[in-house]
Design a protein around this motif. Structure first.
Motif, PDB file in Angstrom:
ATOM      1  N   ALA A 252       0.834  -1.204   0.000  1.00 21.53           N
ATOM      2  CA  ALA A 252       0.000   0.000   0.000  1.00 21.53           C
ATOM      3  C   ALA A 252       0.868   1.254   0.000  1.00 21.53           C
ATOM      4  CB  ALA A 252      -0.932  -0.011   1.209  1.00 21.53           C
ATOM      5  N   ALA A 253       1.985   1.222   0.728  1.00 23.84           N
ATOM      6  CA  ALA A 253       2.899   2.362   0.730  1.00 23.84           C
ATOM      7  C   ALA A 253       3.482   2.589  -0.661  1.00 23.84           C
ATOM      8  CB  ALA A 253       4.008   2.131   1.751  1.00 23.84           C
ATOM      9  N   ARG A 254       3.814   1.512  -1.356  1.00 20.73           N
ATOM     10  CA  ARG A 254       4.357   1.653  -2.715  1.00 20.73           C
ATOM     11  C   ARG A 254       3.327   2.249  -3.666  1.00 20.73           C
ATOM     12  NH1 ARG A 254       4.280  -0.807  -7.462  1.00 20.73           N
ATOM     13  NH2 ARG A 254       2.737  -2.311  -6.719  1.00 20.73           N
ATOM     14  N   LEU A 255       2.080   1.778  -3.542  1.00 19.79           N
ATOM     15  CA  LEU A 255       1.016   2.308  -4.389  1.00 19.79           C
ATOM     16  C   LEU A 255       0.713   3.770  -4.060  1.00 19.79           C
ATOM     17  CD1 LEU A 255      -1.417  -0.750  -4.412  1.00 19.79           C
ATOM     18  CD2 LEU A 255       0.157  -0.016  -6.227  1.00 19.79           C
ATOM     19  N   ALA A 256       1.019   4.189  -2.828  1.00 19.79           N
ATOM     20  CA  ALA A 256       0.805   5.575  -2.433  1.00 19.79           C
ATOM     21  C   ALA A 256       1.932   6.490  -2.893  1.00 19.79           C
ATOM     22  CB  ALA A 256       0.640   5.671  -0.917  1.00 19.79           C
ATOM     23  N   GLY A 257       2.923   5.932  -3.554  1.00 15.46           N
ATOM     24  CA  GLY A 257       4.008   6.746  -4.098  1.00 15.46           C
ATOM     25  C   GLY A 257       5.267   6.769  -3.272  1.00 15.46           C
ATOM     26  N   ILE A 258       5.353   5.953  -2.221  1.00 12.12           N
ATOM     27  CA  ILE A 258       6.556   5.909  -1.383  1.00 12.12           C
ATOM     28  C   ILE A 258       7.558   4.941  -1.986  1.00 12.12           C
ATOM     29  CG2 ILE A 258       7.444   5.329   0.910  1.00 12.12           C
ATOM     30  CD1 ILE A 258       4.727   6.046   2.060  1.00 12.12           C
ATOM     31  N   ASP A 259       8.801   5.379  -2.095  1.00 12.05           N
ATOM     32  CA  ASP A 259       9.874   4.496  -2.555  1.00 12.05           C
ATOM     33  C   ASP A 259      10.272   3.606  -1.375  1.00 12.05           C
ATOM     34  OD1 ASP A 259      12.170   3.248  -3.497  1.00 12.05           O
ATOM     35  OD2 ASP A 259      12.839   5.000  -4.620  1.00 12.05           O
ATOM     36  N   VAL A 260       9.669   2.442  -1.292  1.00  8.63           N
ATOM     37  CA  VAL A 260       9.828   1.574  -0.121  1.00  8.63           C
ATOM     38  C   VAL A 260      11.274   1.133   0.040  1.00  8.63           C
ATOM     39  CG1 VAL A 260       9.138  -0.625   0.922  1.00  8.63           C
ATOM     40  CG2 VAL A 260       7.433   0.794  -0.232  1.00  8.63           C
ATOM     41  N   ARG A 261      11.926   0.770  -1.039  1.00  4.97           N
ATOM     42  CA  ARG A 261      13.307   0.276  -0.936  1.00  4.97           C
ATOM     43  C   ARG A 261      14.247   1.376  -0.458  1.00  4.97           C
ATOM     44  NH1 ARG A 261      14.761  -2.868  -6.392  1.00  4.97           N
ATOM     45  NH2 ARG A 261      13.872  -0.967  -7.302  1.00  4.97           N
ATOM     46  N   ARG A 262      14.101   2.574  -1.004  1.00  2.00           N
ATOM     47  CA  ARG A 262      14.982   3.666  -0.574  1.00  2.00           C
ATOM     48  C   ARG A 262      14.730   4.019   0.885  1.00  2.00           C
ATOM     49  NH1 ARG A 262      14.551   9.191  -3.784  1.00  2.00           N
ATOM     50  NH2 ARG A 262      12.535   9.175  -2.698  1.00  2.00           N
ATOM     51  N   HIS A 263      13.460   4.031   1.293  1.00  7.18           N
ATOM     52  CA  HIS A 263      13.153   4.356   2.682  1.00  7.18           C
ATOM     53  C   HIS A 263      13.710   3.293   3.624  1.00  7.18           C
ATOM     54  CE1 HIS A 263      10.858   6.628   5.696  1.00  7.18           C
ATOM     55  NE2 HIS A 263      10.647   5.456   6.266  1.00  7.18           N
ATOM     56  N   THR A 264      13.610   2.041   3.234  1.00  6.33           N
ATOM     57  CA  THR A 264      14.166   0.962   4.060  1.00  6.33           C
ATOM     58  C   THR A 264      15.676   1.121   4.208  1.00  6.33           C
ATOM     59  OG1 THR A 264      12.416  -0.562   3.361  1.00  6.33           O
ATOM     60  CG2 THR A 264      14.424  -1.539   4.256  1.00  6.33           C
ATOM     61  N   MET A 265      16.333   1.501   3.129  1.00  5.64           N
ATOM     62  CA  MET A 265      17.777   1.719   3.189  1.00  5.64           C
ATOM     63  C   MET A 265      18.127   2.810   4.202  1.00  5.64           C
ATOM     64  SD  MET A 265      20.267   3.161   0.185  1.00  5.64           S
ATOM     65  CE  MET A 265      19.523   4.795   0.341  1.00  5.64           C
ATOM     66  N   TRP A 266      17.348   3.908   4.205  1.00  4.17           N
ATOM     67  CA  TRP A 266      17.627   4.993   5.141  1.00  4.17           C
ATOM     68  C   TRP A 266      17.328   4.597   6.578  1.00  4.17           C
ATOM     69  CZ3 TRP A 266      20.963   8.009   3.481  1.00  4.17           C
ATOM     70  CH2 TRP A 266      20.944   8.558   2.211  1.00  4.17           C
ATOM     71  N   LEU A 267      16.377   3.710   6.784  1.00  2.64           N
ATOM     72  CA  LEU A 267      16.083   3.254   8.148  1.00  2.64           C
ATOM     73  C   LEU A 267      17.278   2.522   8.748  1.00  2.64           C
ATOM     74  CD1 LEU A 267      12.397   1.945   7.877  1.00  2.64           C
ATOM     75  CD2 LEU A 267      13.199   4.003   9.040  1.00  2.64           C
ATOM     76  N   TYR A 268      17.890   1.650   7.968  1.00  7.03           N
ATOM     77  CA  TYR A 268      19.061   0.920   8.468  1.00  7.03           C
ATOM     78  C   TYR A 268      20.268   1.846   8.609  1.00  7.03           C
ATOM     79  CZ  TYR A 268      16.715  -3.573   8.152  1.00  7.03           C
ATOM     80  OH  TYR A 268      15.852  -4.622   8.358  1.00  7.03           O
ATOM     81  N   THR A 269      20.369   2.827   7.737  1.00 14.01           N
ATOM     82  CA  THR A 269      21.447   3.807   7.877  1.00 14.01           C
ATOM     83  C   THR A 269      21.281   4.592   9.172  1.00 14.01           C
ATOM     84  OG1 THR A 269      21.572   4.012   5.465  1.00 14.01           O
ATOM     85  CG2 THR A 269      22.624   5.732   6.766  1.00 14.01           C
ATOM     86  N   LEU A 270      20.042   4.960   9.493  1.00 13.71           N
ATOM     87  CA  LEU A 270      19.772   5.673  10.741  1.00 13.71           C
ATOM     88  C   LEU A 270      20.139   4.809  11.945  1.00 13.71           C
ATOM     89  CD1 LEU A 270      18.544   8.069  12.292  1.00 13.71           C
ATOM     90  CD2 LEU A 270      16.308   6.980  12.023  1.00 13.71           C
ATOM     91  N   SER A 271      19.838   3.516  11.880  1.00 12.03           N
ATOM     92  CA  SER A 271      20.209   2.617  12.963  1.00 12.03           C
ATOM     93  C   SER A 271      21.725   2.561  13.133  1.00 12.03           C
ATOM     94  CB  SER A 271      19.650   1.217  12.694  1.00 12.03           C
ATOM     95  OG  SER A 271      20.043   0.309  13.709  1.00 12.03           O
ATOM     96  N   GLY A 272      22.454   2.486  12.032  1.00 11.22           N
ATOM     97  CA  GLY A 272      23.910   2.486  12.105  1.00 11.22           C
ATOM     98  C   GLY A 272      24.462   3.792  12.648  1.00 11.22           C
ATOM     99  N   LEU A 273      23.824   4.916  12.272  1.00  9.72           N
ATOM    100  CA  LEU A 273      24.236   6.217  12.798  1.00  9.72           C
ATOM    101  C   LEU A 273      24.114   6.251  14.320  1.00  9.72           C
ATOM    102  CD1 LEU A 273      24.990   9.235  12.193  1.00  9.72           C
ATOM    103  CD2 LEU A 273      22.536   9.677  12.123  1.00  9.72           C
ATOM    104  N   CYS A 274      23.022   5.704  14.839  1.00  8.89           N
ATOM    105  CA  CYS A 274      22.842   5.641  16.288  1.00  8.89           C
ATOM    106  C   CYS A 274      23.902   4.756  16.942  1.00  8.89           C
ATOM    107  CB  CYS A 274      21.443   5.117  16.620  1.00  8.89           C
ATOM    108  SG  CYS A 274      20.104   6.262  16.212  1.00  8.89           S
ATOM    109  N   CYS A 275      24.301   3.689  16.257  1.00  2.25           N
ATOM    110  CA  CYS A 275      25.375   2.831  16.785  1.00  2.25           C
ATOM    111  C   CYS A 275      26.685   3.597  16.861  1.00  2.25           C
ATOM    112  CB  CYS A 275      25.535   1.597  15.900  1.00  2.25           C
ATOM    113  SG  CYS A 275      24.152   0.453  15.949  1.00  2.25           S
TER     114      CYS A 275
END
Length: 369
Positions: A252-275
């Motif tokens: 549903a997020a993809r159909l709403a225009g969200i780039d799911v793969r790019r957003h997922t990549m940034w989520l893990y990057t944010l987790s690494g930044l916190c580490c």
């Protein structure tokens, strides 16, 4: 034609004759309820009567009330079992200092899990960042470079995780498990399995732990800033709304225009930044960088997120709930230490708490709303 016997014609009822409101021929039924009556009746069906609203029912609507009560009960246990040691300023500061390091990691883990993923590499990435930042080559450039190095190493490892999960289509469990092993091995190789001390010229790193404002170390304030920034990012920005959408229903997020793969990549990057930020804090606390740092931190971070109410399947959770869950775990650890209990029993207790939290989540999802 004549009317059948035993049944009076509908038109024969005189205005003076009494009419049963419940009968099919009732004028009330024909005309319908007064304007606004449908809304009033519908509301009464779905909402309890005003007389039934009690203070207890209102308390049930307070967010995270159960976590606050659990934390208060643990404090009572501490006051009863070790009153002289638990309710001291030094012990409370120690609890906050321990929670600060894991807490920064927990903020990043909250984003990943709400987004429908999991990160098992947080402890190993923090260890790698601390080792890389405390090598002699890095320390020769000063404390600022050490901090930047730790943050960049953490964010870089998180970016690799994100690329593997989002674009490599690897299962998050497998991708982050591989990073856990690789980061821990690289940290051991860089340090030759030795503990690297922060040099005297880089005392500014250690000052984050020793310098106190209003009796509280600076690293606790850094933790508070990270929590505040994470709360704003999750609750007041488009990035946070997209995180909930991706975790709740990726298609549903993809159909709403969200780039799911790019957003997922940034989520893990944010987790690494916190580490990476957590690596700076643990360097300040221990004055070292070591490949053994962060051992089982992934357990504490993920458990805190789950206890805080974040669904493992994604789509629901909060930063405040995760921090309350973290404080519960930190206080439990502190109570075990003060009471001289075995650390193995502590791990068993944490494991049981995780199982109970997941079972309660499943029960709440199955219960009708």
């Amino acid at each position: 034609m004549t009317e059948p016997q035993g049944r009076a014609p509908a038109s024969s009822a005189s205005p003076e004759s009494p009419v049963d409101p419940g009968s099919p021929a009732s004028p009330v039924d024909v005309a319908g309820p007064p304007a606004g009556e449908d809304d009033r009746v519908g509301t009464a069906v779905h909402r309890p009567a005003a007389g039934r609203v009690t203070p207890l029912s209102r308390l049930g609507e307070v967010p995270h009330l159960g976590l606050v009560v659990a934390l208060a009960l643990l404090a009572v246990v501490g006051l009863v079992t070790v009153p002289d040691a638990f309710a001291t300023t030094s012990n409370l500061v120690a609890i906050l200092s321990l929670a600060a390091t894991i807490g920064v990691i927990t903020v990043g883990a909250t984003f990943v899990i709400i987004g429908g993923g999991i990160d098992l590499s947080v402890g190993a990435v923090m260890a790698l960042a601390s080792v890389w930042a405390t090598t002699l080559a890095t320390q020769s450039y000063g404390p600022l470079v050490m901090i930047v190095c730790a943050v960049l190493v953490g964010a870089g490892a998180g970016l690799v995780n994100g690329l593997l999960v989002a674009y490599g289509r690897l299962v998050p469990f497998i991708a982050t498990l591989a990073m856990l092993v690789a980061a821990r091995g690289l940290a051991q190789r860089m340090s030759d399995r030795r503990t690297q001390l922060v040099q005297q010229g880089n005392q500014a790193i250690v000052d984050l732990s020793t310098t106190r404002v209003l009796g509280i170390p600076l690293l606790v304030y850094i933790f508070a800033v990270v929590v505040a920034a994470g709360w704003i990012l999750l609750n007041r920005t488009t990035f946070g709304r997209r995180t909930y959408a991706v975790g709740g229903n990726p298609e549903a997020a993809r159909l709403a225009g969200i780039d799911v793969r790019r957003h997922t990549m940034w989520l893990y990057t944010l987790s690494g930044l916190c580490c990476g930020i957590a690596a700076v804090l643990i360097m300040a606390r221990t004055t070292t960088g070591s490949s053994t740092h962060g051992d089982l931190y992934e357990l504490d971070a993920i458990a805190a997120v789950i206890i805080g109410g974040t669904l493992l399947t994604g789509g629901r959770g909060s930063i405040i709930g995760s921090i309350l869950g973290l404080l519960i775990f930190t206080v439990i650890t502190n109570l075990f230490i003060l009471n001289g209990l075995n650390t193995s029993d502590q791990l068993v207790a944490k494991g049981l708490i995780i199982v109970v939290a997941v079972l309660l989540q499943r029960r709440s999802l199955r219960s009708p709303t």
